[in-house]
Every structure is written in structure tokens, then in C-alpha cells.
Motif scaffolding. Structure first.
Motif, mmCIF file in Angstrom:
data_model
loop_
_atom_site.group_PDB
_atom_site.id
_atom_site.type_symbol
_atom_site.label_atom_id
_atom_site.label_comp_id
_atom_site.label_asym_id
_atom_site.label_seq_id
_atom_site.Cartn_x
_atom_site.Cartn_y
_atom_site.Cartn_z
ATOM 1 N N GLN A 116 26.490 -1.317 -33.371
ATOM 2 C CA GLN A 116 25.716 -1.587 -32.158
ATOM 3 C C GLN A 116 25.709 -0.391 -31.218
ATOM 4 O O GLN A 116 24.678 -0.087 -30.607
ATOM 5 C CB GLN A 116 26.289 -2.816 -31.445
ATOM 6 N N ALA A 117 26.835 0.288 -31.088
ATOM 7 C CA ALA A 117 26.897 1.441 -30.187
ATOM 8 C C ALA A 117 25.993 2.569 -30.679
ATOM 9 O O ALA A 117 25.242 3.168 -29.895
ATOM 10 C CB ALA A 117 28.337 1.933 -30.056
ATOM 11 N N ILE A 118 26.040 2.858 -31.974
ATOM 12 C CA ILE A 118 25.189 3.920 -32.519
ATOM 13 C C ILE A 118 23.716 3.538 -32.391
ATOM 14 O O ILE A 118 22.878 4.369 -32.021
ATOM 15 C CB ILE A 118 25.564 4.205 -33.981
ATOM 16 N N SER A 119 23.398 2.280 -32.683
ATOM 17 C CA SER A 119 22.008 1.825 -32.547
ATOM 18 C C SER A 119 21.546 1.924 -31.101
ATOM 19 O O SER A 119 20.424 2.371 -30.825
ATOM 20 C CB SER A 119 21.886 0.373 -33.041
ATOM 21 N N ALA A 120 22.400 1.516 -30.169
ATOM 22 C CA ALA A 120 22.042 1.584 -28.748
ATOM 23 C C ALA A 120 21.845 3.026 -28.303
ATOM 24 O O ALA A 120 20.916 3.329 -27.537
ATOM 25 C CB ALA A 120 23.130 0.920 -27.905
ATOM 26 N N ILE A 121 22.670 3.944 -28.787
ATOM 27 C CA ILE A 121 22.539 5.351 -28.420
ATOM 28 C C ILE A 121 21.222 5.924 -28.928
ATOM 29 O O ILE A 121 20.486 6.590 -28.185
ATOM 30 C CB ILE A 121 23.734 6.151 -28.974
ATOM 31 N N VAL A 122 20.904 5.657 -30.187
ATOM 32 C CA VAL A 122 19.673 6.210 -30.764
ATOM 33 C C VAL A 122 18.443 5.629 -30.071
ATOM 34 O O VAL A 122 17.498 6.363 -29.730
ATOM 35 C CB VAL A 122 19.633 5.933 -32.284
ATOM 36 N N LEU A 123 18.425 4.317 -29.859
ATOM 37 C CA LEU A 123 17.267 3.692 -29.223
ATOM 38 C C LEU A 123 17.130 4.129 -27.768
ATOM 39 O O LEU A 123 16.013 4.372 -27.289
ATOM 40 C CB LEU A 123 17.398 2.166 -29.305
ATOM 41 N N THR A 124 18.248 4.242 -27.061
ATOM 42 C CA THR A 124 18.199 4.707 -25.674
ATOM 43 C C THR A 124 17.710 6.142 -25.594
ATOM 44 O O THR A 124 16.910 6.494 -24.720
ATOM 45 C CB THR A 124 19.588 4.597 -25.023
#
Length: 271
Positions: free
Chosen positions: A252-260
Motif C-alpha cells: 500500500q505504501a509503494i502504491s500510494a507513493i507512485v500514485l501520489t
């Protein structure tokens, strides 16, 4: 008379709906944690429960100082990779002498904060989720409540402050490491001195470019901390549950970083 089992479409829609509601619930759990963290950070001394500076320093060491070797090594490797690809592409147009422009922009504005955030999410975010998950399984969080200690002030705020401070500093360090490694490769390949390489990078970049990358890294640090805390605090099922929430926190953290990052880049390009 037995009921007819739901078909594949109904089961899929049910699973998607449940996972969507779970995701919305986790986002909703993150907002109060941020609000409570800000409250205890500034209002804690008034209630006789200030955030301990020693805890913040410990978290800064764990999240930042101990992560320097792997961060510098991987970012240096990525800097060399960008230099190789940039020179290869620009040679097609006979413009390999302008390789410093692209490398400087890409590293400082995008790859520096992005790669640093992803590595910190895998290293520190997982550690935070596992630690809080283990404490919840062992009922240590309940014990803190019984002793009159707010878990957010005691556990979350030091980690959050440490991430807000250390992730931008690590990003700046990794920018320098990537540019240095890229400059060394350019010096060997194109016979452009390291001093000339950095002079060109400084001429091309502005303070706004640097602040763009560092500003994103602050946001990435907050996301990593909050996602790790939310997942760790929601663990169930013993040791197996701790492993699951740790993996989920990293994903979730990696996904949130990439999407942000994608959203910020889009906003920056149209503004």
C-alpha cells in the motif's frame, strides 16, 4: 429447498465491494491519526505529556541513519543507469553533450524522491507495521491505555516527526549520490569533467526544482508512516496476521507513493 449459490459475477462484485469499503475505512482511520499526532505534538506539553525528543532521535536513527548505505548504493546505481540510457538515446540525435540536462531534471525532480520513498517504505514502513502489529497482538497497546499513556503520542508521533525530517534529508543525499555516480560515468564515456558536469546541472536546475522533489519526499514520508501505523494497529490472527499486515503495508505504501507522484507530476505540468 437449498438456496442457489451466487454466480461468479455476484461473488466478484461482492469481493470488490468489500475490499473497496475496507480501503475507505483504512483511509478514514488514517485521518484521525494525523490529527491526533498534530495535536499531541503541539499540545502535549500543556497536558504534561510532551513528545519525547529521545524517542524522535531513536526513530530518526532507525529510519534514516541506518538506511544510508543501501539508499546511497541503489541510488548511485540508478544514476549510472540513467546516464547509460540517456547517452544511448541522445546519440541518435547527436546531442549526447546535453545529457546533463535530462539527468539533472529526472533525478532531482522524480527519481530521487521516488526511489528513496520506495526503499524507505520497504525498510521502515514494514518495520513500523510489524512493531505495532506485534504490540497489538501482545496487548501492549491496551497496557499503554491502562497506564494512561496515549499510544499515538508515545508511538506514532516520534515516528511521524522522524519521517518528516529524515526522508527529505535522505532524498537530498540520494540526489547527490545519483548525480555523482552519473557524473563519473559521463566523465568516463564523454570525457566531460565532473566539475563541468555539476556546473551544467546547477545552471539547468533551479531552487524550485529541488524544492519540488523535497516537498514530495515530505508527503511520501507521511504516507509511509500513516499506512504502516494503520495496518499495524488493525492486525488480527496472531503471528500470521502480523506477516500479512506487514506485506500489505509495504504494498500500500509503494502504491500510494507512485500514485501520489503521478498526481503531483500531472498537476505540475498543467499548472
Amino acid at each position: 429447498m437449498s438456496e442457489t449459490p451466487p454466480n461468479l459475477f455476484v461473488r466478484t462484485a461482492d469481493n470488490v465491494g468489500r475490499k473497496t469499503l475496507t480501503g475507505i475505512e483504512e483511509i478514514g482511520n488514517g485521518a484521525p491519526i494525523i490529527a491526533q499526532s498534530v495535536f499531541w505534538l503541539f499540545m502535549g506539553p500543556r497536558y504534561g505529556q510532551p513528545v519525547r525528543a529521545g524517542s524522535v532521535v531513536v526513530q530518526m536513527m532507525e529510519a534514516g541513519i541506518f538506511a544510508i548505505p543501501i539508499l546511497v548504493l541503489l541510488n548511485a546505481a540508478i544514476g549510472v543507469m540513467l546516464a547509460i540510457q540517456s547517452i544511448y538515446m541522445l546519440k541518435i540525435f547527436g546531442a549526447e553533450a546535453r545529457v546533463t540536462d535530462g539527468i539533472g531534471f529526472v533525478i532531482v525532480r522524480e527519481f530521487g524522491p521516488l526511489i528513496t520513498g520506495i526503499l524507505i517504505a520497504g525498510r521502515t514502513g514494514s518495520s513500523l507495521a510489524a512493531r505495532l502489529g506485534t504490540m497489538r497482538i501482545n496487548q501492549e497497546l491496551d497496557a499503554l491505555h491502562v497506564m494512561g499513556i496515549n499510544p499515538v503520542r508515545f508511538l506514532v508521533v516520534p515516528a511521524l516527526v522522524a519521517m518528516v525530517i529524515m526522508v527529505p534529508l535522505l532524498t537530498f543525499l540520494c540526489d547527490v549520490a545519483s548525480l555523482l555516480a552519473a557524473g563519473l560515468y559521463v566523465q568516463i564515456t564523454l570525457d566531460i569533467s565532473l566539475a563541468a558536469f555539476f556546473n551544467q546541472v546547477v545552471d539547468v536546475l533551479s531552487v524550485g526544482d529541488l524544492m519540488h522533489g523535497l516537498g514530495k519526499s515530505v508527503l511520501f514520508g507521511i504516507l509511509i508512516c500513516i499506512i504502516g501505523v494503520v495496518n499495524g494497529a488493525s492486525v488480527t490472527g496472531g503471528a500470521e496476521g502480523v506477516g500479512k499486515v506487514t506485506t500489505r503495508a509495504v504494498v500500500q505504501a509503494i502504491s500510494a507513493i507512485v500514485l501520489t507522484d503521478m498526481l503531483i507530476v500531472y498537476i505540475a505540468t498543467i499548472s
